[in-house]
Scaffold this motif. Sequence first.
Motif, PDB file in Angstrom:
ATOM      1  N   THR A  99      52.600  10.201 -91.913  1.00 36.19           N
ATOM      2  CA  THR A  99      53.488  10.861 -93.057  1.00 36.19           C
ATOM      3  C   THR A  99      55.011  10.291 -92.829  1.00 36.19           C
ATOM      4  N   ALA A 100      55.579  10.380 -93.658  1.00 35.07           N
ATOM      5  CA  ALA A 100      57.130   9.984 -93.718  1.00 35.07           C
ATOM      6  C   ALA A 100      57.868  10.948 -92.656  1.00 35.07           C
ATOM      7  N   HIS A 101      57.692  12.128 -92.607  1.00 38.91           N
ATOM      8  CA  HIS A 101      58.130  13.164 -91.931  1.00 38.91           C
ATOM      9  C   HIS A 101      57.809  12.721 -90.064  1.00 38.91           C
ATOM     10  N   CYS A 102      56.948  12.202 -90.023  1.00 43.26           N
ATOM     11  CA  CYS A 102      56.625  11.651 -88.497  1.00 43.26           C
ATOM     12  C   CYS A 102      57.634  10.420 -88.040  1.00 43.26           C
ATOM     13  N   ALA A 103      57.480   9.630 -89.093  1.00 41.26           N
ATOM     14  CA  ALA A 103      58.255   8.289 -89.093  1.00 41.26           C
ATOM     15  C   ALA A 103      59.973   8.643 -88.881  1.00 41.26           C
ATOM     16  N   GLN A 104      60.145   9.673 -89.830  1.00 32.69           N
ATOM     17  CA  GLN A 104      61.488  10.001 -89.811  1.00 32.69           C
ATOM     18  C   GLN A 104      62.016  10.614 -88.478  1.00 32.69           C
ATOM     19  N   ASN A 105      61.148  11.465 -87.820  1.00 36.21           N
ATOM     20  CA  ASN A 105      61.294  12.112 -86.681  1.00 36.21           C
ATOM     21  C   ASN A 105      61.475  11.060 -85.545  1.00 36.21           C
ATOM     22  N   ARG A 106      60.788  10.122 -85.605  1.00 29.94           N
ATOM     23  CA  ARG A 106      60.801   8.945 -84.647  1.00 29.94           C
ATOM     24  C   ARG A 106      62.134   8.209 -84.846  1.00 29.94           C
ATOM     25  N   ALA A 107      62.424   8.028 -86.034  1.00 29.39           N
ATOM     26  CA  ALA A 107      63.781   7.367 -86.165  1.00 29.39           C
ATOM     27  C   ALA A 107      64.754   8.081 -85.748  1.00 29.39           C
ATOM     28  N   ARG A 108      65.124   9.399 -85.744  1.00 36.48           N
ATOM     29  CA  ARG A 108      65.892  10.335 -85.336  1.00 36.48           C
ATOM     30  C   ARG A 108      66.020  10.142 -83.913  1.00 36.48           C
ATOM     31  N   LEU A 109      65.103  10.125 -83.199  1.00 41.90           N
ATOM     32  CA  LEU A 109      64.835  10.024 -81.865  1.00 41.90           C
ATOM     33  C   LEU A 109      65.493   8.569 -81.488  1.00 41.90           C
ATOM     34  N   VAL A 110      65.138   7.644 -82.033  1.00 41.66           N
ATOM     35  CA  VAL A 110      65.734   6.198 -81.570  1.00 41.66           C
ATOM     36  C   VAL A 110      67.235   6.393 -81.876  1.00 41.66           C
ATOM     37  N   ARG A 111      67.749   6.901 -82.848  1.00 35.68           N
ATOM     38  CA  ARG A 111      69.126   7.159 -82.891  1.00 35.68           C
ATOM     39  C   ARG A 111      69.821   7.840 -82.102  1.00 35.68           C
ATOM     40  N   ALA A 112      69.110   8.956 -81.616  1.00 30.15           N
ATOM     41  CA  ALA A 112      69.638   9.788 -80.585  1.00 30.15           C
ATOM     42  C   ALA A 112      69.840   8.936 -79.202  1.00 30.15           C
ATOM     43  N   LEU A 113      68.663   8.377 -79.032  1.00 24.78           N
ATOM     44  CA  LEU A 113      68.765   7.927 -77.665  1.00 24.78           C
ATOM     45  C   LEU A 113      69.920   6.671 -77.659  1.00 24.78           C
ATOM     46  N   TYR A 114      70.099   5.867 -78.740  1.00 25.26           N
ATOM     47  CA  TYR A 114      71.030   5.023 -78.927  1.00 25.26           C
ATOM     48  C   TYR A 114      72.341   5.523 -78.606  1.00 25.26           C
ATOM     49  N   THR A 115      72.898   6.519 -79.196  1.00 27.31           N
ATOM     50  CA  THR A 115      73.956   7.215 -79.000  1.00 27.31           C
ATOM     51  C   THR A 115      74.172   7.645 -77.618  1.00 27.31           C
ATOM     52  N   ARG A 116      73.105   8.321 -76.956  1.00 33.00           N
ATOM     53  CA  ARG A 116      73.316   8.594 -75.546  1.00 33.00           C
ATOM     54  C   ARG A 116      73.209   7.187 -74.565  1.00 33.00           C
ATOM     55  N   LEU A 117      72.615   6.208 -74.983  1.00 24.32           N
ATOM     56  CA  LEU A 117      72.714   4.980 -74.088  1.00 24.32           C
ATOM     57  C   LEU A 117      74.046   4.375 -74.377  1.00 24.32           C
ATOM     58  N   ASP A 118      74.798   4.364 -75.535  1.00 28.77           N
ATOM     59  CA  ASP A 118      76.011   3.920 -75.741  1.00 28.77           C
ATOM     60  C   ASP A 118      77.216   4.460 -74.853  1.00 28.77           C
ATOM     61  N   ARG A 119      76.868   5.913 -74.760  1.00 23.80           N
ATOM     62  CA  ARG A 119      77.945   6.743 -74.105  1.00 23.80           C
ATOM     63  C   ARG A 119      77.768   6.643 -72.663  1.00 23.80           C
ATOM     64  N   LEU A 120      76.506   6.390 -71.949  1.00 22.73           N
ATOM     65  CA  LEU A 120      76.316   6.181 -70.759  1.00 22.73           C
ATOM     66  C   LEU A 120      76.667   4.761 -70.295  1.00 22.73           C
ATOM     67  N   ALA A 121      76.589   3.731 -71.077  1.00 26.70           N
ATOM     68  CA  ALA A 121      76.947   2.513 -70.792  1.00 26.70           C
ATOM     69  C   ALA A 121      78.419   2.263 -70.803  1.00 26.70           C
ATOM     70  N   GLU A 122      79.065   3.044 -71.560  1.00 22.98           N
ATOM     71  CA  GLU A 122      80.612   3.025 -71.328  1.00 22.98           C
ATOM     72  C   GLU A 122      81.079   3.890 -70.134  1.00 22.98           C
ATOM     73  N   ALA A 123      80.358   4.870 -69.725  1.00 24.82           N
ATOM     74  CA  ALA A 123      80.833   5.592 -68.510  1.00 24.82           C
ATOM     75  C   ALA A 123      80.582   4.834 -67.401  1.00 24.82           C
ATOM     76  N   VAL A 124      79.276   4.201 -67.172  1.00 24.74           N
ATOM     77  CA  VAL A 124      78.915   3.059 -66.267  1.00 24.74           C
ATOM     78  C   VAL A 124      79.981   1.983 -65.906  1.00 24.74           C
ATOM     79  N   THR A 125      80.308   1.395 -67.191  1.00 26.15           N
ATOM     80  CA  THR A 125      81.407   0.308 -67.126  1.00 26.15           C
ATOM     81  C   THR A 125      82.798   1.015 -66.796  1.00 26.15           C
ATOM     82  N   ALA A 126      83.167   1.981 -67.234  1.00 23.60           N
ATOM     83  CA  ALA A 126      84.322   2.599 -66.761  1.00 23.60           C
ATOM     84  C   ALA A 126      84.314   2.771 -65.139  1.00 23.60           C
ATOM     85  N   ALA A 127      83.438   3.439 -64.832  1.00 17.30           N
ATOM     86  CA  ALA A 127      83.208   3.742 -63.365  1.00 17.30           C
ATOM     87  C   ALA A 127      83.393   2.432 -62.593  1.00 17.30           C
ATOM     88  N   ARG A 128      82.890   1.421 -62.880  1.00 16.06           N
ATOM     89  CA  ARG A 128      82.963   0.163 -62.022  1.00 16.06           C
ATOM     90  C   ARG A 128      84.404  -0.339 -61.969  1.00 16.06           C
TER      91      ARG A 128
END
Length: 128
Positions: A99-128
């Motif tokens: 279903t489109a709903h399932c694909a869109q839910n997975r797309a939202r999840l990828v977007r949310a994970l990338y948002t968290r990844l970017d924030r963590l990458a900034e934090a780890v880089t700043a901590a170094r």
Amino acid sequence: MSGAHTVLHDPHGLVDAELPLDRAPHEALVIAVLAWKNPDLAPRDYEQIALQLTGHARAVAADVRRYAAALPKNDGRGTLAEVILREADGRLSTPLEGTAHCAQNRARLVRALYTRLDRLAEAVTAAR
């Protein structure tokens, strides 16, 4: 594929290895899937898109775990990442649907994970 689980053959553990993610095409797919209004694809097409996004979400989640582990234990960003990862694990454990709903839910999840990844990458880089 409804009700079935697909097992990825990865005998060398490359999915969880620190390989650079091929981010641009997946972000383009996320944007396209989330822009759907009334798509008219075959169920198998939705399943294939959701499967692609699921695999990528797992790879991004592995990177989020690595970055969160690099932060000090008392850093709230790591704790938040763990909450997001538990939610992601729960969402990824649900069977794929054609279903489109399932694909869109997975797309939202990828977007949310990338948002968290970017924030963590900034934090780890700043901590170094």
